[in-house]
Write an enzyme that holds these catalytic residues in place. Sequence first.
Site, PDB file in Angstrom:
ATOM      1  CG  HIS A  40       0.335  15.125  16.837  1.00  0.00           C
ATOM      2  ND1 HIS A  40      -0.888  14.509  16.776  1.00  0.00           N
ATOM      3  CD2 HIS A  40       1.169  14.374  16.072  1.00  0.00           C
ATOM      4  CE1 HIS A  40      -0.805  13.428  16.030  1.00  0.00           C
ATOM      5  NE2 HIS A  40       0.434  13.323  15.580  1.00  0.00           N
ATOM      6  CG  HIS A  64       3.472   9.340  12.343  1.00  0.00           C
ATOM      7  ND1 HIS A  64       2.210   9.107  11.867  1.00  0.00           N
ATOM      8  CD2 HIS A  64       3.365  10.369  13.215  1.00  0.00           C
ATOM      9  CE1 HIS A  64       1.363   9.949  12.445  1.00  0.00           C
ATOM     10  NE2 HIS A  64       2.039  10.732  13.262  1.00  0.00           N
ATOM     11  NE  ARG A 145       0.025   8.464  -0.035  1.00  0.00           N
ATOM     12  CZ  ARG A 145       0.281   8.021   1.194  1.00  0.00           C
ATOM     13  NH1 ARG A 145      -0.078   6.815   1.550  1.00  0.00           N
ATOM     14  NH2 ARG A 145       0.898   8.800   2.057  1.00  0.00           N
ATOM     15  CB  CYS A 201       1.477  10.658  -5.079  1.00  0.00           C
ATOM     16  SG  CYS A 201       1.219  11.088  -3.341  1.00  0.00           S
ATOM     17  CE1 TYR A 343      -0.803  14.047  -0.823  1.00  0.00           C
ATOM     18  CE2 TYR A 343      -2.750  13.385   0.392  1.00  0.00           C
ATOM     19  CZ  TYR A 343      -1.585  13.060  -0.264  1.00  0.00           C
ATOM     20  OH  TYR A 343      -1.184  11.759  -0.352  1.00  0.00           O
TER      21      TYR A 343
HETATM   22  N1  MTE Z   1      -8.818   7.331  -2.465  1.00  0.00           N
HETATM   23  C1  MTE Z   1      -9.086   6.598  -1.374  1.00  0.00           C
HETATM   24  N2  MTE Z   1     -10.362   6.188  -1.167  1.00  0.00           N
HETATM   25  N3  MTE Z   1      -8.109   6.274  -0.470  1.00  0.00           N
HETATM   26  C2  MTE Z   1      -6.815   6.704  -0.648  1.00  0.00           C
HETATM   27  O1  MTE Z   1      -5.948   6.399   0.185  1.00  0.00           O
HETATM   28  N4  MTE Z   1      -5.253   8.001  -2.041  1.00  0.00           N
HETATM   29  C3  MTE Z   1      -5.211   9.187  -2.902  1.00  0.00           C
HETATM   30  C4  MTE Z   1      -6.037   8.979  -4.165  1.00  0.00           C
HETATM   31  N5  MTE Z   1      -7.340   8.466  -3.834  1.00  0.00           N
HETATM   32  C5  MTE Z   1      -6.510   7.493  -1.794  1.00  0.00           C
HETATM   33  C6  MTE Z   1      -7.567   7.763  -2.713  1.00  0.00           C
HETATM   34  C7  MTE Z   1      -3.876   9.585  -3.278  1.00  0.00           C
HETATM   35  S1  MTE Z   1      -3.023  10.526  -2.162  1.00  0.00           S
HETATM   36  C8  MTE Z   1      -3.356   9.323  -4.525  1.00  0.00           C
HETATM   37  S2  MTE Z   1      -1.842   9.902  -4.970  1.00  0.00           S
HETATM   38  C9  MTE Z   1      -4.119   8.524  -5.500  1.00  0.00           C
HETATM   39  O2  MTE Z   1      -5.350   8.064  -4.982  1.00  0.00           O
HETATM   40  C10 MTE Z   1      -3.308   7.317  -5.950  1.00  0.00           C
HETATM   41  O3  MTE Z   1      -4.036   6.590  -6.888  1.00  0.00           O
HETATM   42  P1  MTE Z   1      -3.552   5.120  -7.281  1.00  0.00           P
HETATM   43  O4  MTE Z   1      -3.299   4.355  -6.008  1.00  0.00           O
HETATM   44  O5  MTE Z   1      -4.625   4.545  -8.131  1.00  0.00           O
HETATM   45  O6  MTE Z   1      -2.266   5.306  -8.059  1.00  0.00           O
HETATM   46 MO    MO Z   2      -1.053  11.257  -3.048  1.00  0.00          MO
END
Ligand code: MTE
Ligand code: MO
Length: 502
Positions: A40, A64, A145, A201, A343
């Site tokens: 996992h 998931h 996101r 993203c 990532y």
């Molecule tokens: N920051 C926090 N605190 N929590 C989150 O889930 N997601 C990240 C980033 N910063 C995230 C975050 C991801 S994976 C992306 S792609 C971007 O924020 C998306 O920014 P947006 O939602 O303002 O488009």
């Molecule tokens: Mo992302």
Amino acid sequence: KKREDKSRSNGGTFAAVTASVAMATVANTVYDVTNFVDSHPGGEKILLAAGKDVEPFWDLYAVHKSPHVLSILAEYAIARLTAADALELQRRKASEQSDDGGKFANEPKRSPLLVPINKRPYNAMSPPEILMDHYYTPNAIHFVRNHLPVPKLPEDANSHRVKLDLKDPTNEEKVNRSLNVTVEQLRNDFPRVSYDVTLACAGNRRNEMAQWRQARGLEWRQTAVSNARWTGAPLHLVLKKLFGLDLDKARKLGYRHVQFEGMDGDSITGDFYGASVPVEVALDESRGLLLAYEMNGEAIPADHGYPLRVIVPGAIGARSVKWLCRIALSRQESSSFWLRSDYKTFQPSLYTPTVEDFVRAPAQLYWPVVSAICWPPDGHVIRDGYGADEDEVVQIRGYAFSGAGAGVVRVEVTTDDGNTWQLAQWCNLDDAPDDVDDSLHQPFGQRWAWRLWEATVPAPKPGQSVTIACKAVDDNGNQQPERWSSVWNARGLLGNAWHRVT
Ligand code: MTE
Ligand code: MO
């Protein structure tokens, strides 16, 4: 039930997980994941769901929710719930869902124009055809996101405090110096700097990549991408003024990374969203990192990081941490799951990376060059009879950007699978800055914003179809690859093969 099973030769832990009622293909099924724990990607964390309904966990870790994961899970099915137990499960879910344990109590109102691909946590694409109407994506349709529920946000943005820590370079748990800074101080005591930055993203276009071969994650189409004017205090100035640190000094002291923590956490696992950036990037003025308090001239909306977020221009969106509550200099990268084990890309031959593979691989920082068509949509049908005339055409519109401050020098379009190409034109949108095509707008090495482009191709004859593909070329002469086969990776990141629309 999670219990020691002494009757097994390996003496392992027995974990049974009932799958969600909502997942039609796995509804009311019980799984023994004992032998899956080691492979996992989230490791032992799966045991948190032992003896419980897995759905609430999948709500938080939405990667998931894909056919790929369901097919893995299917191998571990051992039993089905009785009709009576299934009913009881449904009844409990219904009563929980009414308030969701309060976890999702802070979700803001969202534009119905967004295209959600997951509701909790909320993830939505920008509507492609509207996206192409603005150089600055309106805040209401900027893609969202979220990995976790939106945290409880302060009413007064100015009094929001961010903790600034210098960790001990030899001991991650120890903080040598610490102080707080408010958003008001960031506004008043530092220069107010604005940059045009396209956020994307890393999972953008995963749905196309996943058509080549299953890839793990939310199936974003081509609009997990948006552009905004971000305003805030330059990070390097804040660290210089408050700690007297510049890059040289930080390196001499043993610091390698600047870590960022968001206010969004998960009370079940204790995880928080976070990321980090190497000091060479974070403390270099020309890389443009901002502690941003405004988005397109307004307070940052709840979904995008109110009241403060870090903006890391040219990087995958994951580095631009929203709802910022802590910044720390450290020898280590952020311990966040998403930085350490999520990532990351792998070679196309690695179908199912292990926990170790994830830990070993470098965290992805910058984007490669990419472009995509936003109009017309794939499968678009042109009005009956259109195309009979030689001079009838199809208008195409799209975006292009690259990473690390590399600009896009041109976009090319083909209608014969790449045998011949034509040059796209830059769009002249009303809201774009006058100097958008001038090097003054985005100096060399700081071209962090997308370029919107258009092209015209002959319409297909009635009853026929045409497949249009595009590719962009950046300042480094790098281009998008033709096929998915060479860039496919198990996590479905950095999708940048030629974009095709029929
Ligand atoms: N920051 C926090 N605190 N929590 C989150 O889930 N997601 C990240 C980033 N910063 C995230 C975050 C991801 S994976 C992306 S792609 C971007 O924020 C998306 O920014 P947006 O939602 O303002 O488009
Ligand atoms: Mo992302």
